[in-house]
Motif scaffolding. Structure first.
Motif, PDB file in Angstrom:
ATOM      1  N   UNK A 167      31.568 116.421  37.568  1.00 51.33           N
ATOM      2  CA  UNK A 167      30.232 116.792  38.111  1.00 51.33           C
ATOM      3  C   UNK A 167      30.170 117.530  39.146  1.00 51.33           C
ATOM      4  N   UNK A 168      29.344 118.274  38.931  1.00 52.85           N
ATOM      5  CA  UNK A 168      28.981 119.581  39.827  1.00 52.85           C
ATOM      6  C   UNK A 168      27.452 119.511  41.476  1.00 52.85           C
ATOM      7  N   UNK A 169      28.479 119.471  42.294  1.00 57.32           N
ATOM      8  CA  UNK A 169      27.682 119.444  43.265  1.00 57.32           C
ATOM      9  C   UNK A 169      28.046 120.578  44.188  1.00 57.32           C
ATOM     10  N   UNK A 170      26.217 121.033  44.461  1.00 54.83           N
ATOM     11  CA  UNK A 170      25.804 122.348  44.669  1.00 54.83           C
ATOM     12  C   UNK A 170      25.666 121.763  46.283  1.00 54.83           C
ATOM     13  N   UNK A 171      26.069 123.196  47.699  1.00 55.46           N
ATOM     14  CA  UNK A 171      25.470 122.541  48.839  1.00 55.46           C
ATOM     15  C   UNK A 171      24.820 123.736  48.861  1.00 55.46           C
ATOM     16  N   UNK A 172      23.935 123.776  49.830  1.00 52.75           N
ATOM     17  CA  UNK A 172      22.961 124.986  50.283  1.00 52.75           C
ATOM     18  C   UNK A 172      22.757 124.713  51.392  1.00 52.75           C
ATOM     19  N   UNK A 173      23.378 125.906  52.441  1.00 51.89           N
ATOM     20  CA  UNK A 173      23.031 125.963  53.602  1.00 51.89           C
ATOM     21  C   UNK A 173      23.459 127.386  54.549  1.00 51.89           C
ATOM     22  N   UNK A 174      22.470 127.827  55.362  1.00 54.08           N
ATOM     23  CA  UNK A 174      22.714 129.188  56.182  1.00 54.08           C
ATOM     24  C   UNK A 174      23.748 128.861  56.816  1.00 54.08           C
ATOM     25  N   UNK A 175      23.930 127.633  57.713  1.00 55.08           N
ATOM     26  CA  UNK A 175      24.080 127.460  58.556  1.00 55.08           C
ATOM     27  C   UNK A 175      26.458 127.201  57.900  1.00 55.08           C
ATOM     28  N   UNK A 176      26.872 128.166  58.546  1.00 55.30           N
ATOM     29  CA  UNK A 176      28.948 127.433  57.501  1.00 55.30           C
ATOM     30  C   UNK A 176      29.096 126.469  58.173  1.00 55.30           C
ATOM     31  N   UNK A 177      28.425 126.415  59.420  1.00 55.42           N
ATOM     32  CA  UNK A 177      29.762 124.946  60.066  1.00 55.42           C
ATOM     33  C   UNK A 177      28.710 123.359  58.777  1.00 55.42           C
ATOM     34  N   UNK A 178      28.094 123.483  58.738  1.00 53.41           N
ATOM     35  CA  UNK A 178      27.137 122.119  58.512  1.00 53.41           C
ATOM     36  C   UNK A 178      27.537 122.862  57.080  1.00 53.41           C
ATOM     37  N   UNK A 179      27.502 123.473  56.048  1.00 50.10           N
ATOM     38  CA  UNK A 179      27.631 124.207  54.867  1.00 50.10           C
ATOM     39  C   UNK A 179      29.336 123.427  54.437  1.00 50.10           C
ATOM     40  N   UNK A 180      30.745 124.202  55.490  1.00 47.87           N
ATOM     41  CA  UNK A 180      31.548 123.329  55.435  1.00 47.87           C
ATOM     42  C   UNK A 180      31.424 121.843  55.798  1.00 47.87           C
ATOM     43  N   UNK A 181      31.151 121.225  56.367  1.00 43.22           N
ATOM     44  CA  UNK A 181      31.551 120.371  56.755  1.00 43.22           C
ATOM     45  C   UNK A 181      31.555 119.317  55.969  1.00 43.22           C
ATOM     46  N   UNK A 182      29.894 119.415  55.127  1.00 42.45           N
ATOM     47  CA  UNK A 182      29.432 118.271  53.819  1.00 42.45           C
ATOM     48  C   UNK A 182      30.445 119.118  52.678  1.00 42.45           C
ATOM     49  N   UNK A 183      31.007 120.275  52.669  1.00 43.41           N
ATOM     50  CA  UNK A 183      31.861 120.903  51.401  1.00 43.41           C
ATOM     51  C   UNK A 183      32.932 119.715  51.487  1.00 43.41           C
ATOM     52  N   UNK A 184      33.884 119.389  52.784  1.00 47.06           N
ATOM     53  CA  UNK A 184      35.242 118.635  52.826  1.00 47.06           C
ATOM     54  C   UNK A 184      34.946 117.369  53.515  1.00 47.06           C
ATOM     55  N   UNK A 185      33.924 117.120  53.974  1.00 47.17           N
ATOM     56  CA  UNK A 185      33.511 115.387  54.152  1.00 47.17           C
ATOM     57  C   UNK A 185      32.899 114.859  51.999  1.00 47.17           C
ATOM     58  N   UNK A 186      33.098 115.807  51.240  1.00 44.31           N
ATOM     59  CA  UNK A 186      32.802 115.460  49.806  1.00 44.31           C
ATOM     60  C   UNK A 186      33.675 115.702  48.899  1.00 44.31           C
TER      61      UNK A 186
END
Length: 263
Positions: free
Chosen positions: A5-24
């Motif tokens: 399945x494809x998940x798309x994370x959208x956030x202009x804050x790099x730290x939040x964006x990458x944090x969510x990506x690494x968690x998933x």
């Protein structure tokens, strides 16, 4: 989860964006394709190119907010399951999110446990929606309604419907069926349309295609063999009619059913 399945994370804050990506990626290693976007515009460009099953978006972003993006995508017919994240517990945002069908509203800083649980629930909802969508494509709702209305139609129409069901493998004609129920063809045509809301030929086509759908999902028979089993000697014509009614080819329908079973 057998199918990616494809998940798309959208956030202009790099730290939040990458944090969510690494968690998933840590929680669903190899089971999710995780994409990221730094803006709503970038995210919408991604969604134009490929299907996104789950959208995780910040609300406050420059130019286009997360909720405006969701609203715009819904107007275009794209309906991924949505989780919104925000640094502010603002009631107006939450109310707007609920109206758009957003399934979770998470506050920053994100807790990993809450994020993972929200994503699990969202993915299960997405799979449930897809299974329901598949079933709606498999089952002809109009035929189901008609089957439940037999008590309200004449014996002649009921008898005609039974005859059709028993002869789906033949090239059924209205004259043949009207003779079977001992009615003049013109009167039978009028009576059938009046009592079912469908012309006789449309009813026969729907019944044949319903049977074809069942065979496509339950048997390994070739499309040509199935077309013959439901009374279409010409395979190309069968495929043309199937596409008109189902919105996809018989082969695509079979693949859709197989993909749904694997989820």
């Amino acid at each position: 989860m057998a199918t990616e399945r494809t998940v798309l994370i959208v956030d202009d804050e790099p730290r939040t964006r990458e944090g969510v990506r690494k968690t998933l990626e840590a929680e669903w290693s190899g089971e999710l394709q995780v994409l990221t976007a730094a803006s709503a515009a970038e995210a919408m460009a991604i969604m134009e190119r490929q299907q996104v099953h789950l959208l995780i978006t910040d609300i406050r972003m420059p130019e286009i907010t997360g909720l405006s993006m969701v609203e715009e995508q819904r107007s275009r017919g794209y309906r991924p399951v949505v989780i919104v994240i925000s640094g502010h517990a603002v009631f107006d945002y939450a109310e707007h999110a609920i109206r758009l069908g957003v399934v979770q509203y998470l506050l920053k800083p994100l807790e990993k446990r809450k994020l993972v649980e929200a994503v699990k629930q969202a993915l299960e909802l997405e799979r449930s929606r897809e299974r329901q969508s598949t079933m709606e494509k498999v089952v002809d709702r109009r035929l189901l309604e008609l089957d439940g209305e037999d008590a309200r139609v004449s014996e002649a129409v009921q008898k005609a419907k039974r005859y059709v069901e028993d002869h789906l493998g033949t090239s059924l004609g209205m004259r043949e069926v009207s003779e079977h129920v001992h009615l003049n063809a013109s009167y039978f045509s009028f009576l059938f349309k009046e009592q079912t809301g469908l012309t006789f030929s449309e009813y026969v086509t729907r019944r044949k295609l319903q049977k074809a759908k069942e065979l496509l999902l339950a048997t390994p028979l070739s499309v040509q063999d199935i077309s013959e089993q439901v009374g279409y000697g010409n395979g190309k014509y069968f495929i043309k009619v199937f596409k008109e009614y189902a919105g996809m080819s018989p082969s695509q329908f079979r693949k859709m059913g197989a993909d749904s079973k694997n989820r």
